[in-house]
Design a protein around this motif. Sequence first.
Motif, PDB file in Angstrom:
ATOM      1  N   CYS A  15       0.868  -1.169   0.000  1.00 58.52           N
ATOM      2  CA  CYS A  15       0.000   0.000   0.000  1.00 58.52           C
ATOM      3  C   CYS A  15       0.908   1.223   0.000  1.00 58.52           C
ATOM      4  N   SER A  16       0.408   2.329  -0.518  1.00 52.47           N
ATOM      5  CA  SER A  16       1.227   3.537  -0.504  1.00 52.47           C
ATOM      6  C   SER A  16       0.381   4.725  -0.099  1.00 52.47           C
ATOM      7  N   SER A  17       1.045   5.693   0.495  1.00 50.91           N
ATOM      8  CA  SER A  17       0.365   6.897   0.918  1.00 50.91           C
ATOM      9  C   SER A  17       1.320   8.078   0.855  1.00 50.91           C
ATOM     10  N   ASP A  18       0.796   9.216   0.378  1.00 47.91           N
ATOM     11  CA  ASP A  18       1.559  10.459   0.399  1.00 47.91           C
ATOM     12  C   ASP A  18       1.257  11.170   1.709  1.00 47.91           C
ATOM     13  N   LEU A  19       2.273  11.773   2.279  1.00 47.96           N
ATOM     14  CA  LEU A  19       2.128  12.516   3.517  1.00 47.96           C
ATOM     15  C   LEU A  19       2.870  13.832   3.342  1.00 47.96           C
ATOM     16  N   ALA A  20       2.139  14.955   3.330  1.00 45.02           N
ATOM     17  CA  ALA A  20       2.750  16.266   3.111  1.00 45.02           C
ATOM     18  C   ALA A  20       3.197  16.863   4.448  1.00 45.02           C
ATOM     19  N   ARG A  21       4.412  17.379   4.456  1.00 44.59           N
ATOM     20  CA  ARG A  21       4.980  18.011   5.650  1.00 44.59           C
ATOM     21  C   ARG A  21       5.658  19.309   5.261  1.00 44.59           C
ATOM     22  N   LYS A  22       5.723  20.222   6.223  1.00 48.67           N
ATOM     23  CA  LYS A  22       6.451  21.468   6.012  1.00 48.67           C
ATOM     24  C   LYS A  22       7.944  21.177   6.025  1.00 48.67           C
ATOM     25  N   VAL A  23       8.655  21.874   5.137  1.00 46.91           N
ATOM     26  CA  VAL A  23      10.100  21.693   5.051  1.00 46.91           C
ATOM     27  C   VAL A  23      10.786  23.041   5.140  1.00 46.91           C
ATOM     28  N   GLY A  24      12.026  23.003   5.554  1.00 47.24           N
ATOM     29  CA  GLY A  24      12.820  24.217   5.645  1.00 47.24           C
ATOM     30  C   GLY A  24      13.822  24.272   4.514  1.00 47.24           C
ATOM     31  N   ASN A  26      17.002  23.499   2.308  1.00 47.00           N
ATOM     32  CA  ASN A  26      17.614  22.229   1.910  1.00 47.00           C
ATOM     33  C   ASN A  26      16.642  21.060   2.038  1.00 47.00           C
ATOM     34  N   ASP A  27      15.339  21.330   1.941  1.00 45.14           N
ATOM     35  CA  ASP A  27      14.294  20.297   2.009  1.00 45.14           C
ATOM     36  C   ASP A  27      14.381  19.446   3.272  1.00 45.14           C
ATOM     37  N   THR A  28      14.706  20.072   4.388  1.00 44.61           N
ATOM     38  CA  THR A  28      14.769  19.391   5.669  1.00 44.61           C
ATOM     39  C   THR A  28      13.407  19.485   6.346  1.00 44.61           C
ATOM     40  N   LEU A  29      12.912  18.369   6.844  1.00 43.81           N
ATOM     41  CA  LEU A  29      11.607  18.360   7.513  1.00 43.81           C
ATOM     42  C   LEU A  29      11.652  19.113   8.828  1.00 43.81           C
ATOM     43  N   TYR A  30      10.560  19.813   9.125  1.00 43.17           N
ATOM     44  CA  TYR A  30      10.372  20.342  10.473  1.00 43.17           C
ATOM     45  C   TYR A  30       9.803  19.192  11.281  1.00 43.17           C
ATOM     46  N   GLY A  31      10.561  18.657  12.194  1.00 42.38           N
ATOM     47  CA  GLY A  31      10.118  17.496  12.956  1.00 42.38           C
ATOM     48  C   GLY A  31      10.374  16.228  12.169  1.00 42.38           C
ATOM     49  N   LEU A  55       6.014  -1.058  12.348  1.00 42.62           N
ATOM     50  CA  LEU A  55       7.375  -1.401  12.752  1.00 42.62           C
ATOM     51  C   LEU A  55       8.397  -0.437  12.151  1.00 42.62           C
ATOM     52  N   LEU A  56       8.264   0.813  12.493  1.00 42.21           N
ATOM     53  CA  LEU A  56       9.160   1.858  12.002  1.00 42.21           C
ATOM     54  C   LEU A  56      10.400   1.877  12.891  1.00 42.21           C
ATOM     55  N   PRO A  57      11.570   1.500  12.347  1.00 34.25           N
ATOM     56  CA  PRO A  57      12.767   1.431  13.197  1.00 34.25           C
ATOM     57  C   PRO A  57      13.190   2.789  13.753  1.00 34.25           C
ATOM     58  N   ASP A  58      13.120   3.820  12.925  1.00 33.77           N
ATOM     59  CA  ASP A  58      13.460   5.185  13.327  1.00 33.77           C
ATOM     60  C   ASP A  58      12.464   6.130  12.680  1.00 33.77           C
ATOM     61  N   ALA A  59      12.264   7.283  13.282  1.00 30.65           N
ATOM     62  CA  ALA A  59      11.376   8.288  12.695  1.00 30.65           C
ATOM     63  C   ALA A  59      11.909   8.709  11.331  1.00 30.65           C
ATOM     64  N   ILE A  60      11.002   9.027  10.417  1.00 29.42           N
ATOM     65  CA  ILE A  60      11.378   9.472   9.072  1.00 29.42           C
ATOM     66  C   ILE A  60      11.682  10.960   9.146  1.00 29.42           C
ATOM     67  N   ARG A  61      12.868  11.354   8.702  1.00 34.27           N
ATOM     68  CA  ARG A  61      13.303  12.736   8.824  1.00 34.27           C
ATOM     69  C   ARG A  61      13.668  13.390   7.490  1.00 34.27           C
ATOM     70  N   ALA A  62      13.287  12.733   6.379  1.00 34.16           N
ATOM     71  CA  ALA A  62      13.638  13.283   5.066  1.00 34.16           C
ATOM     72  C   ALA A  62      12.503  13.062   4.073  1.00 34.16           C
ATOM     73  N   LEU A  63      12.488  13.871   3.025  1.00 30.92           N
ATOM     74  CA  LEU A  63      11.515  13.697   1.955  1.00 30.92           C
ATOM     75  C   LEU A  63      11.839  12.424   1.189  1.00 30.92           C
ATOM     76  N   ILE A  83       5.232   8.069   1.314  1.00 34.31           N
ATOM     77  CA  ILE A  83       5.947   9.028   0.481  1.00 34.31           C
ATOM     78  C   ILE A  83       5.801  10.403   1.120  1.00 34.31           C
ATOM     79  N   VAL A  84       6.877  10.910   1.680  1.00 35.84           N
ATOM     80  CA  VAL A  84       6.857  12.222   2.331  1.00 35.84           C
ATOM     81  C   VAL A  84       7.159  13.270   1.274  1.00 35.84           C
ATOM     82  N   VAL A  85       6.200  14.217   1.126  1.00 41.91           N
ATOM     83  CA  VAL A  85       6.315  15.265   0.109  1.00 41.91           C
ATOM     84  C   VAL A  85       6.241  16.637   0.781  1.00 41.91           C
ATOM     85  N   LYS A  86       6.633  17.677   0.037  1.00 45.53           N
ATOM     86  CA  LYS A  86       6.561  19.050   0.544  1.00 45.53           C
ATOM     87  C   LYS A  86       5.098  19.472   0.669  1.00 45.53           C
ATOM     88  N   GLU A  87       4.797  20.210   1.709  1.00 47.19           N
ATOM     89  CA  GLU A  87       3.453  20.754   1.906  1.00 47.19           C
ATOM     90  C   GLU A  87       3.286  22.014   1.112  1.00 47.19           C
TER      91      GLU A  87
END
Length: 87
Positions: A15-24, A26-31, A55-63, A83-87
Amino acid sequence: RRHTRFKCDWSSDVCSSDLARKVGDNDTLYGSVTNSDIADLLKQKGFDLDRRKILLPDAIRALGENMVPVKLHRDVTAQLKVIVVKE
């Protein structure tokens, strides 16, 4: 409000899902994206799943694409493509 898109192909067990997050700069995620965020996303789509089954081993911190194993049953583990994308 977070943008989400969810697509599931049960024949391939992925299954796949897009998740939009704010980035700073250099495309670094806030949080980060945690298993709780993914559980909330699945709940919005009608899947009530305990966050401990994700079973996420570590938090996702990149697009980008991340394959996340989800324990559905003792002998069944599905792959969720987040799939983490820019908001």
